[in-house]
Design a protein around this motif. Structure first.
Motif, PDB file in Angstrom:
ATOM      1  N   LYS B 254     112.866 -27.672  55.239  1.00 45.06           N
ATOM      2  CA  LYS B 254     113.146 -26.699  53.798  1.00 45.06           C
ATOM      3  C   LYS B 254     113.627 -27.435  52.562  1.00 45.06           C
ATOM      4  O   LYS B 254     112.771 -28.504  52.460  1.00 45.06           O
ATOM      5  N   ALA B 255     113.289 -27.038  51.466  1.00 45.21           N
ATOM      6  CA  ALA B 255     112.795 -27.194  50.410  1.00 45.21           C
ATOM      7  C   ALA B 255     113.610 -28.396  50.043  1.00 45.21           C
ATOM      8  O   ALA B 255     114.065 -29.774  49.449  1.00 45.21           O
ATOM      9  N   GLY B 256     115.089 -28.437  50.391  1.00 47.45           N
ATOM     10  CA  GLY B 256     116.516 -28.920  50.216  1.00 47.45           C
ATOM     11  C   GLY B 256     116.112 -30.639  50.249  1.00 47.45           C
ATOM     12  O   GLY B 256     116.662 -31.285  49.846  1.00 47.45           O
ATOM     13  N   ARG B 257     115.662 -30.763  51.520  1.00 47.67           N
ATOM     14  CA  ARG B 257     115.046 -31.344  51.832  1.00 47.67           C
ATOM     15  C   ARG B 257     114.371 -32.513  51.160  1.00 47.67           C
ATOM     16  O   ARG B 257     114.792 -33.725  51.197  1.00 47.67           O
ATOM     17  N   ASN B 258     113.688 -32.303  50.586  1.00 43.15           N
ATOM     18  CA  ASN B 258     112.863 -32.930  49.990  1.00 43.15           C
ATOM     19  C   ASN B 258     113.601 -33.147  49.099  1.00 43.15           C
ATOM     20  O   ASN B 258     113.391 -34.460  48.575  1.00 43.15           O
ATOM     21  N   ARG B 259     114.137 -32.611  48.257  1.00 42.39           N
ATOM     22  CA  ARG B 259     114.974 -32.706  47.472  1.00 42.39           C
ATOM     23  C   ARG B 259     116.360 -33.853  47.299  1.00 42.39           C
ATOM     24  O   ARG B 259     116.476 -34.868  46.078  1.00 42.39           O
ATOM     25  N   TRP B 260     116.902 -33.533  49.531  1.00 41.25           N
ATOM     26  CA  TRP B 260     117.565 -35.015  48.962  1.00 41.25           C
ATOM     27  C   TRP B 260     116.722 -35.979  49.122  1.00 41.25           C
ATOM     28  O   TRP B 260     117.667 -37.396  48.901  1.00 41.25           O
ATOM     29  N   LEU B 261     115.711 -35.825  49.093  1.00 44.51           N
ATOM     30  CA  LEU B 261     114.553 -37.587  49.375  1.00 44.51           C
ATOM     31  C   LEU B 261     114.546 -37.927  47.910  1.00 44.51           C
ATOM     32  O   LEU B 261     113.679 -39.159  47.390  1.00 44.51           O
ATOM     33  N   GLY B 262     114.784 -37.092  47.355  1.00 47.58           N
ATOM     34  CA  GLY B 262     114.423 -37.921  45.831  1.00 47.58           C
ATOM     35  C   GLY B 262     113.405 -37.468  45.245  1.00 47.58           C
ATOM     36  O   GLY B 262     112.901 -37.819  44.268  1.00 47.58           O
TER      37      GLY B 262
END
Lengths: 315, 300
Positions: B254-262
């Motif tokens: 999901k896109a959120g996981r990429n956001r968690w990675l910064g």
């Protein structure tokens, strides 16, 4: 200490024995040394510490740990009605220990705040028999290659080798309560990383018990390294409010430079739970109370051992 | 006085709560204070007008002494020392604490002789700052973090050596040897370009280089990008593949996981002449040599 108790054993040249020594076990077994209805009193003590102490619903560990300790000591002191010599004990708080010793050409020292110490007028008689002491000669200390045994120790510049049993106010010669009897360690920090894990707590207890015993031995026998005819025995109890670690340490020799010869002995009884869980708020599932508030999994044996270690030496 | 107080306040917030004695103020800290003073002077003036001065400094990197404890780090958000975005698509993400990794495997303790030594792996754990896993190893009197290789378990013994014998050593995974001592065809990682510099190549999860051949005093290694690299044979590399081998097989989901990675989202604009699609076939770039060969002068 990286390797925990095993590293402390090497540093203090000690052999470990599982369980408590036979004299203490005999005290536990002897029914004359019990308080009547002590179970009820101990449960009340735990409830006081865990539930009734503060106005908040669940008191934090830094509140309930010392309160529990005070209550248990009070219960033990109630026994002094039967045994007058028990009254000849005293407690010291915020007690500072300093001891130095050499271990295979590395100079080690213990400094710092100790916890709570209990002193008595009479020393504890040696727990191990002569044969056991001689048998430790064959025991080989465990090394952990490639890790050096002094790992995780802080390196400091030593300007004075200090050996004394306490703040030089109280424990000079001539003080009536001059023999260290038991050390108590309370792990009462709130956050889990600030508390010691059981393994590390046992190692800390061992090191401090050794430091106290060594300082006392050097005060009595002088600074020369030799085998003691009358071994010095120091007990220690460590807890974080729920888990108890009991330890009896016997110092047989101050000759710690070499790794062979007679070793010191320690009896460790670890991870004794006084109670499994203390429920502060009743657990409710779907409007039905499944677990009412109270103490679960109470084990009276732990308090019996606590009492036995307290009575040891006078009984 | 105000500038000094402001300076001390800023430095106080950056200094770590350390039980060690105070760090000596060595050269790494010489240039940042003057930048910081300028920034604070600008802040005191309210950042009025003019081009942006240096606003953020990577001052969290000022630790001199090595430690095993994780250090809090500051995120840059892709901004450089002027405060403007230099790299797009970086920002946000979970907070991370940096564990100081020792890339120079052959670092001897103070007071230890310069001979091959062994260490024991205590703990292998996830590192939030990189794709590979890191391992806590202890040897002698010190502990340090290193990049773990595949199949490294707690309790393993690894060997670090700088000795090059006449015969090639049969190396176990996780050991560190100079390239001259390894047999041709071993998989290596954590390669350094100059001896003693510290590993800078082949550190990502699951990567490995191949030692291709050894030529009188130098060794040729194939990097994961199929580029050939020539280095001195005294450069130390570890044997084996880097840990966390299935890193490229994971599914973000999901896109959120990429956001968690910064990682911030890309721009959605379609660039007609971008040339990003399609298979690309290029010849291998020439071999990169980090060896300074003596120049052969022709004689008359």
């Amino acid at each position: 200490l990286l390797q925990g108790v095993r590293q402390a054993l090497w540093l203090t040249k000690t052999k470990v024995v599982e369980g408590l020594p036979p004299p203490v076990l005999s005290i536990i077994g002897n029914p004359a040394h019990q308080l009547d209805d002590y179970e009820e009193r101990v449960k009340r003590a735990i409830s006081h510490a865990r539930f009734w102490n503060t106005t908040e619903v669940a008191p934090r560990r830094e509140y309930y740990c010392p309160v529990l300790f005070e209550d248990l000591i009070h219960l033990c002191r109630l026994m002094s009605a039967k045994y007058p010599p028990l009254a000849k004990r005293m407690l010291a708080r915020d007690y500072r220990i300093a001891a130095t010793w050499e271990r295979e050409s590395i100079l080690l020292q213990i400094r710092g705040l100790n916890g709570i110490l209990m002193n008595s007028m009479a020393p504890i008689p040696p727990v191990a028999s002569k044969e056991e002491i001689l048998a430790t000669k064959e025991h080989v200390l465990e090394t952990f290659y490639p890790i050096s045994p002094t790992i995780d120790l802080q390196e400091v510049n030593v300007y004075k080798e200090l050996n004394d049993t306490g703040k030089s106010g109280c424990f000079r010669d001539g003080y009536p309560y001059s023999h260290p009897h038991t050390l108590f360690f309370l792990e009462s920090a709130n956050i889990r990383p600030n508390r010691f894990r059981p393994e590390q707590l046992r190692a800390k207890m061992l090191m401090f018990a050794f430091g106290n015993a060594l300082a006392k031995a050097k005060a009595v026998y002088g600074n020369d390294p030799k085998v003691l005819e009358q071994p010095v025995v120091v007990q220690s109890i460590g807890t974080d409010g729920q888990l108890f670690q009991f330890m009896v340490f016997q110092l047989n020799t101050t000759d710690l430079v070499s790794s062979d010869g007679i070793k010191n002995l320690v009896w460790i009884d670890s991870d004794q739970n006084l109670y499994e869980k203390a429920q502060c708020v009743p657990e409710v599932k779907k409007r039905v109370v499944t677990k009412p508030a109270g103490i679960y999994g109470f084990q009276p044996d732990t308090f019996k051992k606590f009492l036995a270690l307290y009575l040891h030496g006078t009984v | 006085a105000m500038a000094a107080a402001g300076l001390r306040r800023a430095l106080g917030s950056l200094l770590l709560s350390v039980r060690l004695p105070a760090l000596p103020r060595t050269p790494p800290l010489a240039s940042p204070p003057c930048l910081l003073r300028g920034a604070l002077a600008a802040a005191c003036r309210g950042l009025a007008g003019s081009a942006p001065r240096c606003t953020t400094d990577p001052l969290w990197k000022c630790r001199v002494k090595y430690t095993v404890r994780p250090i809090g780090m500051k995120k840059t958000g892709g901004r450089d020392h002027t405060g403007r975005i230099r790299v797009r698509g970086i920002g946000g993400g979970h907070k991370r604490r940096y564990r100081m990794i020792d890339f120079q495997r052959l670092r001897y303790e103070e007071g230890a002789p310069a001979e091959p030594f062994t260490e024991k792996v205590i703990n292998v754990r996830y590192d939030p700052c990189r794709s590979a896993d890191i391992a806590l190893v202890a040897g002698g009197n010190r502990k340090r973090w290193i990049i773990a290789t595949e199949n490294m378990q707690p309790g393993d013994i690894i060997k670090n050596s700088s000795h090059i014998g006449r015969m090639a050593v049969s190396a176990n995974e996780g050991d560190a040897y100079p390239l001259g001592a390894l047999p041709v065809g071993t998989l290596i990682c954590n390669l350094e370009s100059h001896p003693g510099k510290g590993a800078q190549y082949i550190r990502a999860a699951g990567t490995c280089g191949v030692l291709l051949r050894k030529v009188n005093g130098t060794a040729i290694v194939q990097l994961p990008s199929k580029r050939h690299m020539q280095v001195l044979e005294t450069c130390v590399a570890t044997v084996g593949r880097v840990s966390n081998v299935d890193h490229n097989k994971r599914v973000i989901g999901k896109a959120g996981r990429n956001r968690w990675l910064g990682k911030r989202p890309h721009t959605g604009l379609w660039h007609r002449k971008g040339g990003w699609a399609g298979r690309k076939i290029k010849p291998l770039p020439p071999m990169k040599s980090y060896v300074n060969l003596p120049r052969v002068t022709t004689q008359e």
